[in-house]
Design a protein around this motif. Structure first.
Motif, PDB file in Angstrom:
ATOM      1  N   TYR A 144       0.749  -1.246   0.000  1.00 26.77           N
ATOM      2  CA  TYR A 144      -0.047  -0.052  -0.053  1.00 26.77           C
ATOM      3  C   TYR A 144       0.676   1.255   0.060  1.00 26.77           C
ATOM      4  N   PRO A 145       1.871   1.455   1.023  1.00 28.32           N
ATOM      5  CA  PRO A 145       2.811   2.601   1.101  1.00 28.32           C
ATOM      6  C   PRO A 145       3.517   2.814  -0.318  1.00 28.32           C
ATOM      7  N   ASP A 148       1.489   4.184  -2.992  1.00 32.76           N
ATOM      8  CA  ASP A 148       1.125   5.460  -3.063  1.00 32.76           C
ATOM      9  C   ASP A 148       2.356   6.196  -3.308  1.00 32.76           C
ATOM     10  N   SER A 149       3.469   5.876  -3.035  1.00 29.05           N
ATOM     11  CA  SER A 149       4.942   6.697  -3.359  1.00 29.05           C
ATOM     12  C   SER A 149       5.187   6.675  -4.727  1.00 29.05           C
ATOM     13  N   PRO A 154       0.494  10.256  -1.820  1.00 22.88           N
ATOM     14  CA  PRO A 154       0.578  10.113  -0.226  1.00 22.88           C
ATOM     15  C   PRO A 154      -0.905  10.259   0.333  1.00 22.88           C
ATOM     16  N   HIS A 155      -1.206   9.149   1.208  1.00 22.09           N
ATOM     17  CA  HIS A 155      -2.318   8.778   1.704  1.00 22.09           C
ATOM     18  C   HIS A 155      -2.350   9.833   3.015  1.00 22.09           C
ATOM     19  N   ARG A 159      -4.736   9.924   9.170  1.00 20.10           N
ATOM     20  CA  ARG A 159      -3.430   9.524   9.506  1.00 20.10           C
ATOM     21  C   ARG A 159      -3.005   9.318  11.066  1.00 20.10           C
ATOM     22  N   ASP A 205     -10.465   5.430   4.568  1.00 19.55           N
ATOM     23  CA  ASP A 205      -9.389   5.309   3.347  1.00 19.55           C
ATOM     24  C   ASP A 205      -9.616   6.568   2.461  1.00 19.55           C
ATOM     25  N   ASN A 261      -4.075   0.111   5.800  1.00 19.13           N
ATOM     26  CA  ASN A 261      -3.983   1.292   6.529  1.00 19.13           C
ATOM     27  C   ASN A 261      -2.942   1.182   7.875  1.00 19.13           C
ATOM     28  N   ARG A 264       0.508   1.544   5.913  1.00 16.16           N
ATOM     29  CA  ARG A 264       0.754   3.178   5.859  1.00 16.16           C
ATOM     30  C   ARG A 264       1.072   3.799   7.029  1.00 16.16           C
ATOM     31  N   GLN A 265       0.278   3.634   8.183  1.00 11.23           N
ATOM     32  CA  GLN A 265       0.848   4.130   9.446  1.00 11.23           C
ATOM     33  C   GLN A 265       2.167   3.848   9.988  1.00 11.23           C
TER      34      GLN A 265
END
Length: 277
Positions: A144-145, A148-149, A154-155, A159, A205, A261, A264-265
């Motif tokens: 996921y991240p 995004d990158s 970026p999410h 967050r 999300d 999620n 991402r965190q």
């Protein structure tokens, strides 16, 4: 006896007059001094350059700078790989725990049936379920991240860890509803769980990458589950969608969003991956 006027004419005045009387000699001395000054002024910078050349060698400076850049890049790469291993272990542990808890609900409600010879393990689950779910959680949480990158989006929606924990609670509730709620038919249950899964994505999300990855994960996980059931590894009671339950893709979709999620965190504050250039 010498006279007084002879002493007067032989004094320093006479010597000065004799010196003034030889202009060629004085002009020659002045020319010699000027020549020495010109020679020293020309040779001085060359001597300075010769002495300073070893200290200002450009190739040596480039070599030292390159060595410093390589050492800094190597330390950055070590730090990035260290964070990657830590995140993978955390995500694997989360996947194992969720697999044990959620699969226990399915087994207790006789939704999922395993052969009796593989049930004698922790939480009445097959031995291969926790490691498989842990590996899948690690892959999804790291993906996921990364997506995004690469997309440059970026999410940033909610967050914080409190939102992530609420997302996990909602996901557990959806899985609990799939095992506990009784509907007239499986179609109503599937539509209800689909609405709850989309609500989970919208609440925690709201990213296009999260929606796309969730749908892709649901499709691939459903296909793998169908292959396992077809080969007799385990089975579902009352199958209504190619050997499985029709609401199972909703569980996979909400699980992918939840684990994404978490990933991402965990990726917040992690240095970027070093480039070869």
């Amino acid at each position: 006896m010498p006279r007084l006027d002879d002493h007067c004419w032989s004094c320093s005045c006479a010597k000065g007059a004799r010196h003034r009387g030889s202009p060629g000699a004085s002009a020659g001395g002045l020319a010699a001094k000027v020549g020495e000054m010109i020679t020293s002024s020309v040779s001085g910078p060359s001597l300075l350059v010769a002495h300073s050349a070893p200290d200002t060698d450009p190739s040596r400076g480039l070599r030292s700078t390159g060595a410093g850049g390589r050492s800094e890049g190597s330390s950055h790469a070590i730090t990035w790989h260290h964070h990657l291993v830590q995140r993978s272990l955390v995500l694997f542990s989360v996947g194992v725990v969720l697999a044990l808890v959620l699969n226990l609900l399915q087994v207790q409600r006789n939704v999922t049936l395993f052969p009796e010879e593989v049930i004698a393990t922790i939480f009445s689950s097959a031995w291969w379920v926790p490691p498989c779910c842990g590996t899948a959680a690690a892959v999804v949480g790291l993906l996921y991240p990364c997506i995004d990158s690469h997309l440059g989006e970026p999410h940033k929606f909610k967050r914080e860890w409190a939102s992530v924990i609420r997302c996990v609670a909602v996901f557990v509730g959806i899985n609990h509803a799939s095992a506990k709620l009784d509907f007239a038919n499986n179609v109503q249950l599937s539509l209800t769980l689909a609405a709850l899964s989309l609500g989970l994505w919208w609440t925690f999300d709201r990213s296009r990458s999260g929606l796309g990855l969730g749908i892709t994960i649901a499709f691939l996980a459903t296909l793998i589950t169908q292959l396992l059931v077809y080969n007799g590894v385990y089975q579902y009671t009352s199958p209504d969608f190619l050997y499985i339950r029709s609401w199972l893709p909703c569980i996979f979709f909400s699980g992918g969003v939840t684990v994404g999620n978490i990933g991402r965190q965990l990726a917040m504050g992690v240095p970027e991956k070093p480039h070869s250039d």
